[in-house]
Design a protein around this motif. Sequence first.
Motif, mmCIF file in Angstrom:
data_model
loop_
_atom_site.group_PDB
_atom_site.id
_atom_site.type_symbol
_atom_site.label_atom_id
_atom_site.label_comp_id
_atom_site.label_asym_id
_atom_site.label_seq_id
_atom_site.Cartn_x
_atom_site.Cartn_y
_atom_site.Cartn_z
ATOM 1 N N UNK A 1 0.824 -1.219 0.000
ATOM 2 C CA UNK A 1 0.000 0.000 0.000
ATOM 3 C C UNK A 1 0.853 1.263 0.000
ATOM 4 N N UNK A 2 1.624 1.455 -1.049
ATOM 5 C CA UNK A 2 2.506 2.609 -1.165
ATOM 6 C C UNK A 2 2.445 3.184 -2.575
ATOM 7 N N UNK A 3 2.688 4.490 -2.660
ATOM 8 C CA UNK A 3 2.824 5.176 -3.941
ATOM 9 C C UNK A 3 4.173 5.880 -3.922
ATOM 10 N N UNK A 4 5.014 5.581 -4.917
ATOM 11 C CA UNK A 4 6.344 6.169 -5.001
ATOM 12 C C UNK A 4 6.306 7.368 -5.951
ATOM 13 N N UNK A 5 6.842 8.485 -5.488
ATOM 14 C CA UNK A 5 6.841 9.730 -6.263
ATOM 15 C C UNK A 5 8.284 10.148 -6.514
ATOM 16 N N UNK A 6 8.640 10.321 -7.798
ATOM 17 C CA UNK A 6 10.010 10.666 -8.167
ATOM 18 C C UNK A 6 10.064 12.099 -8.695
ATOM 19 N N UNK A 7 11.008 12.867 -8.173
ATOM 20 C CA UNK A 7 11.173 14.278 -8.535
ATOM 21 C C UNK A 7 12.505 14.455 -9.243
ATOM 22 N N UNK A 8 12.490 15.209 -10.348
ATOM 23 C CA UNK A 8 13.717 15.502 -11.091
ATOM 24 C C UNK A 8 13.667 16.969 -11.502
ATOM 25 N N UNK A 9 14.487 17.802 -10.868
ATOM 26 C CA UNK A 9 14.479 19.238 -11.169
ATOM 27 C C UNK A 9 14.731 19.504 -12.647
ATOM 28 N N UNK A 10 15.690 18.795 -13.241
ATOM 29 C CA UNK A 10 16.044 19.035 -14.641
ATOM 30 C C UNK A 10 14.869 18.745 -15.566
ATOM 31 N N UNK A 11 14.151 17.663 -15.303
ATOM 32 C CA UNK A 11 13.027 17.290 -16.153
ATOM 33 C C UNK A 11 11.892 18.299 -16.046
ATOM 34 N N UNK A 12 11.575 18.725 -14.834
ATOM 35 C CA UNK A 12 10.465 19.648 -14.636
ATOM 36 C C UNK A 12 10.668 20.983 -15.315
ATOM 37 N N UNK A 13 11.896 21.492 -15.287
ATOM 38 C CA UNK A 13 12.164 22.807 -15.861
ATOM 39 C C UNK A 13 11.924 22.839 -17.368
ATOM 40 N N UNK A 14 11.994 21.672 -18.037
ATOM 41 C CA UNK A 14 11.692 21.617 -19.472
ATOM 42 C C UNK A 14 10.252 22.035 -19.753
ATOM 43 N N UNK A 15 9.375 21.847 -18.756
ATOM 44 C CA UNK A 15 7.955 22.108 -18.952
ATOM 45 C C UNK A 15 7.458 23.291 -18.123
ATOM 46 N N UNK A 16 8.394 24.131 -17.674
ATOM 47 C CA UNK A 16 8.014 25.384 -17.044
ATOM 48 C C UNK A 16 7.573 25.284 -15.601
ATOM 49 N N UNK A 17 7.938 24.212 -14.887
ATOM 50 C CA UNK A 17 7.602 24.142 -13.467
ATOM 51 C C UNK A 17 8.785 23.586 -12.683
ATOM 52 N N UNK A 18 8.724 23.767 -11.390
ATOM 53 C CA UNK A 18 9.789 23.324 -10.503
ATOM 54 C C UNK A 18 9.168 22.727 -9.248
ATOM 55 N N UNK A 19 9.533 21.510 -8.922
ATOM 56 C CA UNK A 19 9.018 20.844 -7.732
ATOM 57 C C UNK A 19 10.023 20.971 -6.584
ATOM 58 N N UNK B 1 1.009 26.186 -17.340
ATOM 59 C CA UNK B 1 2.399 25.966 -17.765
ATOM 60 C C UNK B 1 2.373 25.572 -19.234
ATOM 61 N N UNK B 2 3.556 25.419 -19.835
ATOM 62 C CA UNK B 2 3.663 24.976 -21.223
ATOM 63 C C UNK B 2 3.882 23.470 -21.248
ATOM 64 N N UNK B 3 3.246 22.779 -22.222
ATOM 65 C CA UNK B 3 3.470 21.338 -22.344
ATOM 66 C C UNK B 3 4.680 21.078 -23.235
ATOM 67 N N UNK B 4 4.916 19.825 -23.574
ATOM 68 C CA UNK B 4 6.099 19.463 -24.352
ATOM 69 C C UNK B 4 6.086 20.052 -25.760
ATOM 70 N N UNK B 5 4.905 20.479 -26.218
ATOM 71 C CA UNK B 5 4.785 21.125 -27.523
ATOM 72 C C UNK B 5 4.695 22.642 -27.408
ATOM 73 N N UNK B 6 4.964 23.163 -26.194
ATOM 74 C CA UNK B 6 4.955 24.596 -25.890
ATOM 75 C C UNK B 6 3.563 25.198 -25.952
ATOM 76 N N UNK B 7 2.553 24.393 -25.794
ATOM 77 C CA UNK B 7 1.178 24.886 -25.751
ATOM 78 C C UNK B 7 0.763 25.152 -24.305
ATOM 79 N N UNK B 8 -0.065 26.164 -24.100
ATOM 80 C CA UNK B 8 -0.559 26.485 -22.761
ATOM 81 C C UNK B 8 -1.501 25.377 -22.279
ATOM 82 N N UNK B 9 -1.357 25.022 -21.008
ATOM 83 C CA UNK B 9 -2.225 23.980 -20.468
ATOM 84 C C UNK B 9 -2.296 24.091 -18.948
#
Length: 332
Positions: free
Chosen positions: A36-54, A139-147
């Motif tokens: 009964x667990x949910x694993x959450x992975x954070x990657x600063x480099x990946x997030x910044x590609x899409x205009x957000x930071x965790x 934020x912008x998605x991978x195609x730079x569209x607003x979402x």
Amino acid sequence: MGIPSITPGLLTTRAEMDRLFGGGSQAGIIPSTTTPNILIYVDHDSGKQYGYEDGWLAEEDELGPIFEYTGQGTSGDQTFLGRKGSRNAAVLYHAVTKKSLHVFMAEGKVANPKSSAKQQRYIGEFALDPKQPYTVREAKDENRNRRRIIVFRLRPKGEFELLSKDAITRAEKTAAQQVLAAVATPKVPEPNLVSPKRKRTSESRRAAQPSLTAELRQSELREGYLMRLIEEGHEVAAYQIRIAGTTTLLTTDLYDATEHELYSVRGESSREEVRTAIGQLKDYVRHIDPANPKLVTLLPEKPQDDLLNLLHTEGIDLVYQNEGEYTRIPSR
């Protein structure tokens, strides 16, 4: 059940966690298939590609620190619905399904020249903030569209690791940005999407989810009025406001660009809610560009005369629902 044999600060890998818990080693949100667990992975480099930071917010409140985590989905609006939103829904309803949330932060490459895998540093166990489990932003998605993106607000449980390098970057200056009106009117998911039918109502209400009557009413009122404005040909948006020197990101309710009016929408017409509306509007209006919009409060019904007088004293118009229509009482 917690995660055995690991403590905050431990360096591990996705593969090791997969072997221990199952669920796979891909994606940012991984519900375990065997525990009964949910694993959450954070990657600063990946997030910044899409205009957000965790990461950790710089600001704490009476409940302690907050860790922000952006939901799953790199194209189009993020959602809680269907297969696309199933992992976001798993996080939202983790208390209902009695699953623990465990957060890992990417920490350099593994010591193997033949592998491109990253090390994962265990941050600790978390639960959703019971007062505001998530917020919706643009934020912008991978195609730079607003979402629209879903940003979960996580509270640590038990031991955790809080390092300055894991904090969200503070804003250099205060800035307000017009965003999609849909950011101010997110769809409120229904609890029965993932909640087992055998769960009692009292159990569901203890889960961190935006299902209280006032919040549902607020969401419905905001969305209904947005549709009315659009039908009348108005251009409607919202604002996201970053505050200098902080990690705070404020999101307004509706902004009617056609009439240059800023709205605060509340789910009740009580004194507390009217006071909240006044405070929000007076706070936000300082940063809106173009400046000096007309301030308006949208309520589900007409408040008592003393509260109407309070709004008008502050120069705020009132709009309220009246038998399916909207009645406006100007402040002057």
